[in-house]
Design a protein around this motif. Structure first.
Motif, PDB file in Angstrom:
ATOM      1  N   GLY A   1       0.819  -1.213   0.000  1.00  0.00           N
ATOM      2  CA  GLY A   1       0.000   0.000   0.000  1.00  0.00           C
ATOM      3  C   GLY A   1       0.852   1.262   0.000  1.00  0.00           C
ATOM      4  O   GLY A   1       0.571   2.203  -0.743  1.00  0.00           O
ATOM      5  N   GLU A   2       1.867   1.296   0.834  1.00  0.00           N
ATOM      6  CA  GLU A   2       2.603   2.548   1.005  1.00  0.00           C
ATOM      7  C   GLU A   2       3.875   2.596   0.156  1.00  0.00           C
ATOM      8  O   GLU A   2       4.094   3.539  -0.588  1.00  0.00           O
ATOM      9  N   LEU A   3       4.708   1.567   0.308  1.00  0.00           N
ATOM     10  CA  LEU A   3       5.993   1.652  -0.393  1.00  0.00           C
ATOM     11  C   LEU A   3       5.824   1.462  -1.905  1.00  0.00           C
ATOM     12  O   LEU A   3       6.274   2.292  -2.689  1.00  0.00           O
ATOM     13  N   ALA A   4       5.166   0.366  -2.296  1.00  0.00           N
ATOM     14  CA  ALA A   4       5.054   0.121  -3.732  1.00  0.00           C
ATOM     15  C   ALA A   4       4.095   1.119  -4.389  1.00  0.00           C
ATOM     16  O   ALA A   4       4.463   1.786  -5.352  1.00  0.00           O
ATOM     17  N   ASN A   5       2.874   1.248  -3.827  1.00  0.00           N
ATOM     18  CA  ASN A   5       1.873   2.084  -4.508  1.00  0.00           C
ATOM     19  C   ASN A   5       2.096   3.574  -4.286  1.00  0.00           C
ATOM     20  O   ASN A   5       2.192   4.335  -5.237  1.00  0.00           O
ATOM     21  N   GLU A   6       2.159   4.012  -3.050  1.00  0.00           N
ATOM     22  CA  GLU A   6       2.198   5.461  -2.827  1.00  0.00           C
ATOM     23  C   GLU A   6       3.548   6.070  -3.193  1.00  0.00           C
ATOM     24  O   GLU A   6       3.603   7.085  -3.872  1.00  0.00           O
ATOM     25  N   LEU A   7       4.636   5.472  -2.752  1.00  0.00           N
ATOM     26  CA  LEU A   7       5.940   6.094  -3.011  1.00  0.00           C
ATOM     27  C   LEU A   7       6.566   5.611  -4.316  1.00  0.00           C
ATOM     28  O   LEU A   7       6.971   6.407  -5.160  1.00  0.00           O
ATOM     29  N   GLY A   8       6.635   4.286  -4.474  1.00  0.00           N
ATOM     30  CA  GLY A   8       7.298   3.735  -5.660  1.00  0.00           C
ATOM     31  C   GLY A   8       6.626   4.212  -6.955  1.00  0.00           C
ATOM     32  O   GLY A   8       7.284   4.687  -7.883  1.00  0.00           O
TER      33      GLY A   8
END
Ligand code: ME8
Length: 509
Positions: free
Chosen positions: A348-355
């Motif tokens: 949710g956060e690392l792959a989708n939001e930031l990556g």
């Protein structure tokens, strides 16, 4: 708080069993602080290591059919390897079985002896080997169980050397009243104060019945109590970590000792009293964090419910674990580690939001501007000031050791930038040549905002953020906090698309 130099430590871990996520947590949080202080320009010394003497280690060695030395060599290596895997940037790794450490412990013990606060006495008490500590009858759980480990304690009676801890009550209370809090969070400071107010017993600082330890200099039939031996590691390390350099002069006293609440009393009560007796400066501050729990229970070697960090690192790389622990286990409180929670934040956060944000930004710059970040920043004052606010809030939270809140601040900015993509819709702007300047500004703002994110997150995810900076056209990019602010970076940079920072991990099942 700091005068440009910053000395911080983790506890030194017992080599009675393999490291687990609980140890990884302390080391990672400490490493984040160390890296951040370096980004602020401090001269940092960061220490970790292993605690190798005493009956706890001797017994686990015997159970494994090894000599204490062999056992310590083997297990200490695993803790050292953990540090490497975690990408801990420690400047030294101390082992209490180092000859140099043993020598300096003997010297310091002699100073304590000369202080007049050491005397011979006999003592009988309930001993928990897992804690390496005595308990009073009323402190025990029903059935004479250790209140921390819930395992049976044993009656131990010996003639030992004692330290007159009881004489330090007023000096300790004065220390707890100092303006800069000696212990954070405040609840732990209050706990230490209560321990002292409730009355201190003198402390047995030697053991007669074991020989795996540092001999007491004036009475070699006894060895120094493992906790006294261990606490002084914070000092002894500076005497030999860099041969030829006087690190004591440069770094003593420590600015920060990080640990969990299980060893509060040793660090907040016993340690400063020992230092006062030896005529040495006391540390500036302790930070006492909570427990990493599995289910509802503290993860511990004794309870046997440990999670091994290595498989997570193998599968995802180290940065997601560092990030997850920082976000999930609020620094100072207990928090639950779960594989599901880890995966949810990863995706949710690392792959989708930031990556994805990085990926989209870099590929739009590629598509619409031939891979070059526009050189004119435009006048995106609103975003510029939001970034400035985020950077200063981040530093403020880090200064207060509110690590999780600091991470929340950065994440606020990541989400802001994601909204910006949707609001400005560069793909629409790109269709209209009259709006070229708006497109320039949007692309510049996204890249420059992301650069600030990467600089702030560098202490948490050093490897991934170096890659992010490279993608933004800042290979070997500066990560000093004073260049995090708007306008210091991406103008005219040539972006370098990389593979996804946080790739999808396919389920093996
Ligand atoms: O106490 N959650 O060593 P130790 C969070 N040798 N942190 C945890 C944890 C958990 N579930 N489990 C362990 C000793 N830790 C002594 C210290 S220092 C002079 C001597 C971390 O191997 C946490 O930092 O039992 C805790 O204080 C430390 O490991 C205890 O490590």
């Amino acid at each position: 708080m700091s005068d440009g130099r910053f000395y911080l430590t983790t506890p030194i871990y017992y080599v009675n069993a393999d490291p687990h996520i609980g140890h990884a947590y302390t080391t990672i949080m400490s490493d984040v602080i160390a890296r951040h202080r370096r980004q602020r320009g401090d001269d940092v010394f960061f220490l970790t290591g292993t605690d190798e003497h005493g009956s706890k280690v001797a017994e686990s060695a015997a159970a494994a059919g090894r000599s204490p030395r062999e056992h310590a060599d083997l297990l200490s290596e695993r803790f050292r390897a953990l540090g490497t895997e975690l990408e801990a940037s420690n400047d030294f790794f101390i082992r209490t079985s180092d000859a140099e450490h043993e020598q300096v412990v003997a010297q310091v013990l002699s100073r304590l002896h000369e202080s007049g606060d050491v005397y011979k006495g006999s003592y009988g008490g309930w001993y928990c080997t897992a804690c390496e500590a005595f308990y009073r009858e009323e402190e025990l759980l029903e059935g004479r169980m250790c209140p921390i480990h819930r395992t049976p304690v044993e009656w131990l009676e010996e003639e030992n050397w004692f330290f007159r801890l009881s004489a330090y009550r007023d000096r300790l209370l004065a220390l707890y009243a100092s303006e800069a809090p000696f212990v954070l969070p405040e609840t732990r400071l209050n706990e230490a104060r209560r321990m002292v107010e409730e009355g201190l017993e003198d402390l047995s600082i030697s053991r007669a019945q074991i020989d795996w330890g540092v001999p007491v200099p004036w009475d070699p039939d006894q060895v120094v109590y493992v906790w006294v031996d261990a606490l002084f590691n914070y000092y002894t390390a500076l005497t030999y970590a860099r041969p030829g350099e006087d690190l004591v002069e440069r770094f003593w006293p420590a600015d920060l000792h990080v640990m969990a609440k299980d060893i509060l009393k040793f660090h907040a009560v016993i340690w400063p009293a020992l230092l006062m007796a030896a005529g040495m400066a006391v540390p500036r501050q302790l930070f006492v964090h909570g427990y990493v729990l599995k289910g509802g229970e503290k993860m511990s070697k004794t309870a046997g419910n440990v999670i091994d960090p290595f498989p997570f690192i193998e599968r995802y790389g180290i940065d997601p674990l560092r990030y997850y622990l920082m976000r999930e286990v609020s620094f100072g409180e207990d928090g639950v580690f779960s594989a599901e929670g880890f995966e949810a934040r990863y995706t949710g956060e690392l792959a989708n939001e930031l990556g994805n944000l990085l990926n989209r930004t870099v590929s739009m710059i590629g598509r619409y501007r031939d891979g070059r970040v526009p050189s004119d920043p435009g006048d995106d004052d609103e975003l510029a000031s939001e970034v400035a606010t985020a950077v200063s809030a981040f530093c403020r939270e880090m200064d207060q050791l509110a690590l999780t809140r600091a991470a929340d601040v950065v994440w606020g900015l990541v989400r802001r930038l994601n909204r910006l993509v949707e609001e400005r819709a560069p793909w629409t702007l790109a269709k209209d040549p009259d709006r070229a300047r708006e497109l320039d500004q949007a692309l510049y703002s996204l890249a420059e905002g992301l650069r600030a994110v990467a600089v702030m997150l560098s202490s948490i995810m050093p490897g991934s953020m170096a890659r992010a900076l490279e993608a933004l056209g800042q290979p070997g990019g500066a990560i000093e906090m004073d260049v995090a602010g708007w306008g210091n970076g991406v103008a005219d940079a040539v972006v370098a698309p990389t593979g996804p920072l946080f790739p999808r991990i396919e389920d093996e099942e």
